[in-house]
Write an enzyme that holds these catalytic residues in place. Structure first.
Site, PDB file in Angstrom:
ATOM      1  N   ASP A 146      34.955  25.734  51.185  1.00  0.00           N
ATOM      2  CA  ASP A 146      35.998  24.725  51.403  1.00  0.00           C
ATOM      3  C   ASP A 146      37.330  25.215  50.858  1.00  0.00           C
ATOM      4  O   ASP A 146      38.073  24.475  50.214  1.00  0.00           O
ATOM      5  CB  ASP A 146      35.585  23.410  50.724  1.00  0.00           C
ATOM      6  CG  ASP A 146      36.475  22.247  51.162  1.00  0.00           C
ATOM      7  OD1 ASP A 146      36.575  21.258  50.432  1.00  0.00           O
ATOM      8  OD2 ASP A 146      37.116  22.376  52.230  1.00  0.00           O
ATOM      9  N   LYS A 148      41.013  25.956  50.602  1.00  0.00           N
ATOM     10  CA  LYS A 148      42.231  25.447  51.236  1.00  0.00           C
ATOM     11  C   LYS A 148      43.298  25.335  50.155  1.00  0.00           C
ATOM     12  O   LYS A 148      42.969  25.329  48.965  1.00  0.00           O
ATOM     13  CB  LYS A 148      41.961  24.093  51.898  1.00  0.00           C
ATOM     14  CG  LYS A 148      41.292  23.063  51.024  1.00  0.00           C
ATOM     15  CD  LYS A 148      40.868  21.849  51.843  1.00  0.00           C
ATOM     16  CE  LYS A 148      40.090  20.872  50.983  1.00  0.00           C
ATOM     17  NZ  LYS A 148      39.581  19.736  51.748  1.00  0.00           N
ATOM     18  N   ASN A 151      42.727  23.397  47.087  1.00  0.00           N
ATOM     19  CA  ASN A 151      41.739  23.863  46.103  1.00  0.00           C
ATOM     20  C   ASN A 151      42.211  25.100  45.360  1.00  0.00           C
ATOM     21  O   ASN A 151      41.417  25.755  44.698  1.00  0.00           O
ATOM     22  CB  ASN A 151      40.408  24.184  46.804  1.00  0.00           C
ATOM     23  CG  ASN A 151      39.688  22.932  47.241  1.00  0.00           C
ATOM     24  OD1 ASN A 151      39.966  21.860  46.716  1.00  0.00           O
ATOM     25  ND2 ASN A 151      38.810  23.060  48.206  1.00  0.00           N
ATOM     26  N   ASP A 168      36.713  23.679  42.928  1.00  0.00           N
ATOM     27  CA  ASP A 168      35.846  22.980  43.894  1.00  0.00           C
ATOM     28  C   ASP A 168      34.916  23.922  44.644  1.00  0.00           C
ATOM     29  O   ASP A 168      34.668  23.747  45.823  1.00  0.00           O
ATOM     30  CB  ASP A 168      36.697  22.179  44.894  1.00  0.00           C
ATOM     31  CG  ASP A 168      37.137  20.863  44.264  1.00  0.00           C
ATOM     32  OD1 ASP A 168      37.841  20.089  44.911  1.00  0.00           O
ATOM     33  OD2 ASP A 168      36.754  20.639  43.099  1.00  0.00           O
ATOM     34  N   THR A 187      40.765  17.173  58.688  1.00  0.00           N
ATOM     35  CA  THR A 187      41.296  18.155  59.649  1.00  0.00           C
ATOM     36  C   THR A 187      40.604  19.478  59.383  1.00  0.00           C
ATOM     37  O   THR A 187      40.533  19.927  58.245  1.00  0.00           O
ATOM     38  CB  THR A 187      42.810  18.344  59.418  1.00  0.00           C
ATOM     39  OG1 THR A 187      43.006  18.584  58.021  1.00  0.00           O
ATOM     40  CG2 THR A 187      43.582  17.115  59.857  1.00  0.00           C
TER      41      THR A 187
END
Ligand code: VFB
Length: 331
Positions: A146, A148, A151, A168, A187
């Site tokens: 995850d 992004k 994070n 995370d 998204t």
């Protein structure tokens, strides 16, 4: 979300050790609060994840909790300058309380929004750190899944010459279908094509993180995402699954060919053709820039700054002439 301070569900052993204060962030599966250790007043971040977000194994809840315990003991063993430290984990019936390193510089996401975009030098400085952090996770068989800009946290609020911290990671393995569906509801800007095309059933490899890093680098360099619904009218998922992104000269003319080459090799739809994290760190855009490597090393290991030793001018040497007997043989 109840205020954890008064919330009686906060286990006693947590309340005994920590004062839980204000909310400082909200993740996909929980809230993050500032907390202090009673007595020393050392400050930490406390991530509180309600168990309802986790796969409920029903009868297997016991093994599930053991899985959490073993996962968190792995996370507690991680120690890298670009990875948020996990200090403590309290697993209770309805929530997991994770005590994490606190940083004050906010999210990369907000810094990009504030800056508009970064110049290539700053982008490379921050990107190299993200790659070293991801390499550390991959070397420890952890896929983030995850990645992004939300994070990626920054330690300094007032300069881009800052250390970054990835957060995370690790717990994503315990995502249940509803949270996975949330991944689809959110998204999918950073989501790798293989996750979208197989509705998440794909056998995840850590290549998903390389795709996300490529998207993050793209955004750092030009300040807008490679895929977005508004422009082309093609559905977002189709753009991603087919890798429909470009480098329009309007925004990319100032960016080096080498940087675009690296992005193309990270954002390639076929995960088997996509670079590994070691390939990324061996790409000319990163390898050929020694100044960047030095600056990254310095911010990651500040204590090892090699201070140049003073040149020996202070020591006076007796004027030596050759007939002066040596008082004792020189050892
Ligand atoms: C996980 C999510 C957010 C976090 C965090 C760890 N550490 C820290 N410091 C400021 N925000 N924040």
């Amino acid at each position: 979300d109840t205020n954890a301070t008064e919330d009686s569900t906060v286990p006693l052993n947590v309340r005994e050790k920590y004062i839980i204060s204000k909310e400082i962030g909200r993740g996909a599966y929980g809230e993050v609060k500032l907390c202090f250790i009673r007595g020393t007043c050392d400050r930490f971040a406390m991530k509180i994840i309600a168990k309802k977000h986790f796969t409920v194994m029903g009868a297997h809840a016991h093994t599930f909790n053991q899985q959490i315990q073993s996962e968190c003991s792995i996370l507690r063993g991680l120690d890298h300058p670009c990875i948020i430290r996990v200090y403590d984990v309290y697993d209770t019936s309805d929530a997991v309380y994770i005590v994490l390193e606190l940083v004050e510089g906010g999210e990369l996401f907000d810094r990009i929004v504030a800056n508009g975009q970064f110049d290539e030098i700053t982008s490379k400085f921050l990107f190299r750190q993200m790659c070293l952090g991801v390499k550390y996770l991959h070397d420890h068989s952890i896929t983030h899944r995850d990645l992004k800009p939300e994070n990626v946290l920054l330690t300094s609020p007032d300069t881009n010459e800052t250390l970054i911290k990835i957060t995370d990671f690790g717990l994503s393995r315990f995502i249940n279908e509803t949270t996975l569906m949330k991944t689809f509801c959110g998204t999918p800007n950073y989501l790798a094509p293989e996750v979208l095309s197989t509705r998440g059933e794909a056998s995840y490899t850590n290549k998903v993180d390389i795709w996300s890093l490529g998207v993050i680098l793209y955004i750092c360099l030009v300040g807008y995402p490679p895929f977005s619904e508004s422009i082309s009218g093609t559905p977002l998922n189709d753009q991603i699954i087919k890798g429909l992104y470009t480098f329009p000269d309007e925004f990319w003319s100032e960016v080096s060919e080498s940087a675009k080459d690296l992005i193309r090799k990270m954002m390639c739809v076929d995960p088997t053709k996509r670079l590994t994290i070691n390939d990324v760190l061996e790409h000319p855009w990163l390898v050929d820039d020694h100044d960047n490597t030095t600056r990254v090393d310095k911010i990651m290991h500040p204590s090892k700054v090699i201070s140049t030793p003073p040149t020996i001018t202070s020591v006076k040497r007796p004027a030596c002439d050759d007939d002066t007997p040596l008082s004792e043989p020189c050892t």
